[in-house]
Design an enzyme around this catalytic site. Structure first.
Site, PDB file in Angstrom:
ATOM      1  N   GLU A 143       0.868  -1.274  -0.368  1.00  0.00           N
ATOM      2  CA  GLU A 143      -0.051   0.181   0.189  1.00  0.00           C
ATOM      3  C   GLU A 143       1.280   1.319   0.118  1.00  0.00           C
ATOM      4  OE1 GLU A 143      -2.896   0.300   3.525  1.00  0.00           O
ATOM      5  OE2 GLU A 143      -3.297   2.187   3.436  1.00  0.00           O
ATOM      6  N   ARG A 199       0.682  10.268   0.044  1.00  0.00           N
ATOM      7  CA  ARG A 199       1.098  11.310   1.124  1.00  0.00           C
ATOM      8  C   ARG A 199       1.966  12.243   0.481  1.00  0.00           C
ATOM      9  NH1 ARG A 199       0.587   9.576   7.343  1.00  0.00           N
ATOM     10  NH2 ARG A 199      -0.796   8.330   7.008  1.00  0.00           N
ATOM     11  N   THR A 215      -4.268   6.186   1.310  1.00  0.00           N
ATOM     12  CA  THR A 215      -4.798   7.763   2.053  1.00  0.00           C
ATOM     13  C   THR A 215      -5.787   8.250   0.714  1.00  0.00           C
ATOM     14  OG1 THR A 215      -2.950   8.118   2.352  1.00  0.00           O
ATOM     15  CG2 THR A 215      -3.788   9.765   3.144  1.00  0.00           C
ATOM     16  N   LYS A 239     -11.116  -1.421   6.228  1.00  0.00           N
ATOM     17  CA  LYS A 239      -9.538  -1.572   7.347  1.00  0.00           C
ATOM     18  C   LYS A 239     -10.120  -0.678   8.594  1.00  0.00           C
ATOM     19  CE  LYS A 239      -6.323   2.306   7.486  1.00  0.00           C
ATOM     20  NZ  LYS A 239      -5.443   2.914   6.418  1.00  0.00           N
TER      21      LYS A 239
HETATM   22  O1  LIG Z   1      -5.303   6.407   6.323  1.00  0.00           O
HETATM   23  C1  LIG Z   1      -3.985   5.507   4.657  1.00  0.00           C
HETATM   24  O2  LIG Z   1      -4.832   6.784   4.462  1.00  0.00           O
HETATM   25  C2  LIG Z   1      -3.236   5.762   5.722  1.00  0.00           C
HETATM   26  O3  LIG Z   1      -2.090   6.048   5.343  1.00  0.00           O
HETATM   27  C3  LIG Z   1      -2.607   5.121   7.295  1.00  0.00           C
HETATM   28  C4  LIG Z   1      -1.817   4.659   7.419  1.00  0.00           C
HETATM   29  O4  LIG Z   1      -2.748   3.328   7.096  1.00  0.00           O
HETATM   30  C5  LIG Z   1      -1.609   4.454   8.910  1.00  0.00           C
HETATM   31  O5  LIG Z   1      -1.369   5.470   9.339  1.00  0.00           O
HETATM   32  C6  LIG Z   1      -1.121   3.333   9.642  1.00  0.00           C
HETATM   33  O6  LIG Z   1      -0.438   3.853  10.424  1.00  0.00           O
HETATM   34  P1  LIG Z   1       0.593   3.025  11.430  1.00  0.00           P
HETATM   35  O7  LIG Z   1       1.301   1.503  10.652  1.00  0.00           O
HETATM   36  O8  LIG Z   1       0.367   3.394  12.720  1.00  0.00           O
HETATM   37  O9  LIG Z   1       1.726   3.694  10.807  1.00  0.00           O
END
Ligand SMILES: O=C(O)C(=O)C[C@H](O)[C@H](O)COP(=O)(O)O
Length: 203
Positions: free
Chosen positions: A40, A44, A67, A127
């Protein structure tokens, strides 16, 4: 490709923030070889769509965009070769656009209302975001209980240490996380982390 095929292809989906640190194709190769074919790429950074384009050419890779916030970004991701899209939340415009395009789609939810809006729109795969901040495993268990057919990809705050507990949940098909590709890690280090994650299996 159906969202179930994406979710069942690997226990862990690396969430990638591409910022020029690694060559996208090289990074994708390392992850695929280690047993994590589903990637994925979050939209960003300015590099994201080029990274999707390069990674989509890597044999065995199933590359998606994360995102994704609106239909315009969905179109850009699909044009770059994304096979699935992930959104942090669930909106009707993006859901309708994803359904019209036929792309595999994983919107984020963190409440029963979110799941119910998704069900109303014909969705059963979500998700669970932000997984730890929204209450962690107890929240996921409570949310999953009333919705028997719904399956989740919890993401947000999950670590190598907590990944096995999440994957042991019956309602969890796979998990997502950025712990595999943190800033400053070498490709060798990423490969080792990914191999351990690839060996985890949902029950
Ligand atoms: O919602 C989206 O599209 C995102 O990009 C959010 C990411 O999935 C998380 O920020 C990943 O979370 P961490 O593993 O804690 O870094």
């Amino acid at each position: 490709m159906l969202i179930d095929q994406v979710m069942q292809a690997a226990p862990v989906i690396p969430v990638l923030v591409m910022n020029g640190e690694h060559d996208p194709a090289e990074l994708a190769n390392v992850l695929v070889e280690a047993g994590l074919p589903v990637l994925e790429v979050t939209l960003r950074t300015p590099d994201a769509l080029d990274a999707v384009r390069a990674m989509a050419k890597v044999p065995g890779a199933i590359v998606g965009a994360g995102t994704v916030l609106n239909p315009r970004q969905l179109d850009a991701a699909q044009e770059a070769g994304a096979q699935f899209i992930v959104a942090p939340g669930l909106t009707e415009p993006l859901t309708r656009a994803a359904q019209a395009s036929g792309i595999a789609y994983l919107p984020g939810v963190a409440t029963a209302g979110g799941i119910m809006r998704g069900l109303d729109l014909g969705l059963e795969r979500f998700k669970f975001f932000p997984a730890e901040a929204a209450g962690g495993l107890p929240a996921l268990r409570s949310l999953a209980a009333p919705f028997g057919a719904v399956r989740f990809c919890p993401t947000g705050g999950i670590t190598e240490a907590t990944a096995p507990d999440w994957l042991a949940e019956p309602a969890v098909t796979c998990i997502g996380g950025s712990w595999l590709v943190k800033k400053g890690l070498s490709l060798a280090e990423i490969g080792a982390l990914a191999a351990r994650a690839g060996a985890l299996r949902a029950r």
